[in-house]
Design a protein around this motif. Structure first.
Motif, PDB file in Angstrom:
ATOM      1  N   ALA A   1      12.720  11.848  -5.159  1.00  0.00           N
ATOM      2  CA  ALA A   1      13.040  13.090  -5.880  1.00  0.00           C
ATOM      3  C   ALA A   1      12.524  13.019  -7.311  1.00  0.00           C
ATOM      4  O   ALA A   1      11.949  13.985  -7.827  1.00  0.00           O
ATOM      5  CB  ALA A   1      14.553  13.324  -5.870  1.00  0.00           C
ATOM      6  N   PHE A   2      12.713  11.873  -7.955  1.00  0.00           N
ATOM      7  CA  PHE A   2      12.234  11.672  -9.324  1.00  0.00           C
ATOM      8  C   PHE A   2      10.709  11.812  -9.383  1.00  0.00           C
ATOM      9  O   PHE A   2      10.173  12.527 -10.228  1.00  0.00           O
ATOM     10  CB  PHE A   2      12.671  10.294  -9.812  1.00  0.00           C
ATOM     11  N   LEU A   3      10.011  11.160  -8.469  1.00  0.00           N
ATOM     12  CA  LEU A   3       8.550  11.222  -8.460  1.00  0.00           C
ATOM     13  C   LEU A   3       8.035  12.617  -8.147  1.00  0.00           C
ATOM     14  O   LEU A   3       7.024  13.054  -8.703  1.00  0.00           O
ATOM     15  CB  LEU A   3       7.990  10.207  -7.465  1.00  0.00           C
TER      16      LEU A   3
ATOM     17  N   GLY B   1      19.952   8.288 -12.562  1.00  0.00           N
ATOM     18  CA  GLY B   1      18.944   7.471 -13.229  1.00  0.00           C
ATOM     19  C   GLY B   1      18.964   6.006 -12.873  1.00  0.00           C
ATOM     20  O   GLY B   1      17.925   5.385 -12.685  1.00  0.00           O
ATOM     21  N   GLY B   2      20.161   5.438 -12.751  1.00  0.00           N
ATOM     22  CA  GLY B   2      20.253   4.020 -12.418  1.00  0.00           C
ATOM     23  C   GLY B   2      19.745   3.689 -11.029  1.00  0.00           C
ATOM     24  O   GLY B   2      19.391   2.546 -10.740  1.00  0.00           O
TER      25      GLY B   2
ATOM     26  N   ASP C   1      16.735   3.130  -5.065  1.00  0.00           N
ATOM     27  CA  ASP C   1      17.106   4.036  -3.979  1.00  0.00           C
ATOM     28  C   ASP C   1      15.888   4.896  -3.624  1.00  0.00           C
ATOM     29  O   ASP C   1      15.464   5.741  -4.423  1.00  0.00           O
ATOM     30  CB  ASP C   1      18.271   4.917  -4.430  1.00  0.00           C
ATOM     31  N   PRO C   2      15.332   4.692  -2.437  1.00  0.00           N
ATOM     32  CA  PRO C   2      14.105   5.406  -2.065  1.00  0.00           C
ATOM     33  C   PRO C   2      14.217   6.926  -2.137  1.00  0.00           C
ATOM     34  O   PRO C   2      13.278   7.600  -2.557  1.00  0.00           O
ATOM     35  CB  PRO C   2      13.826   4.949  -0.633  1.00  0.00           C
TER      36      PRO C   2
END
Length: 78
Positions: A26-28, A14-15, A20-21
């Motif tokens: 991955a989050f997006l 999360g941080g 970090d691209p």
């Protein structure tokens, strides 16, 4: 399931999401999956933008007026 994958990214990295691209990608990607399922459900059940907006605003107003501390005290401490 998709929300769980978003949570996994947040818990593990999360941080790093803002900077970090690869983590951000991955989050997006997982958030996109959540949004797709959400949209599909709204469309399937013919939920209008007005209906979801009204429900959202009503729930938001309810949530901002809640006293979460007291609710959890009552729930867990009787």
């Amino acid at each position: 399931e998709e929300v769980g994958e978003v949570i996994a990214v947040i818990k593990k990295r999360g941080g790093a999401i803002p900077n970090d691209p690869s983590v951000r990608a991955a989050f997006l990607e997982e958030m996109s999956d959540v949004l797709m399922y959400y949209t599909d459900i709204l469309l399937r059940y013919h939920v209008t933008p007005e209906e979801i907006s009204e429900a959202y605003l009503k729930k938001h107003q309810h949530n901002i007026s809640r006293n979460y501390h007291n609710e959890y005290e009552e729930l867990y401490n009787g």
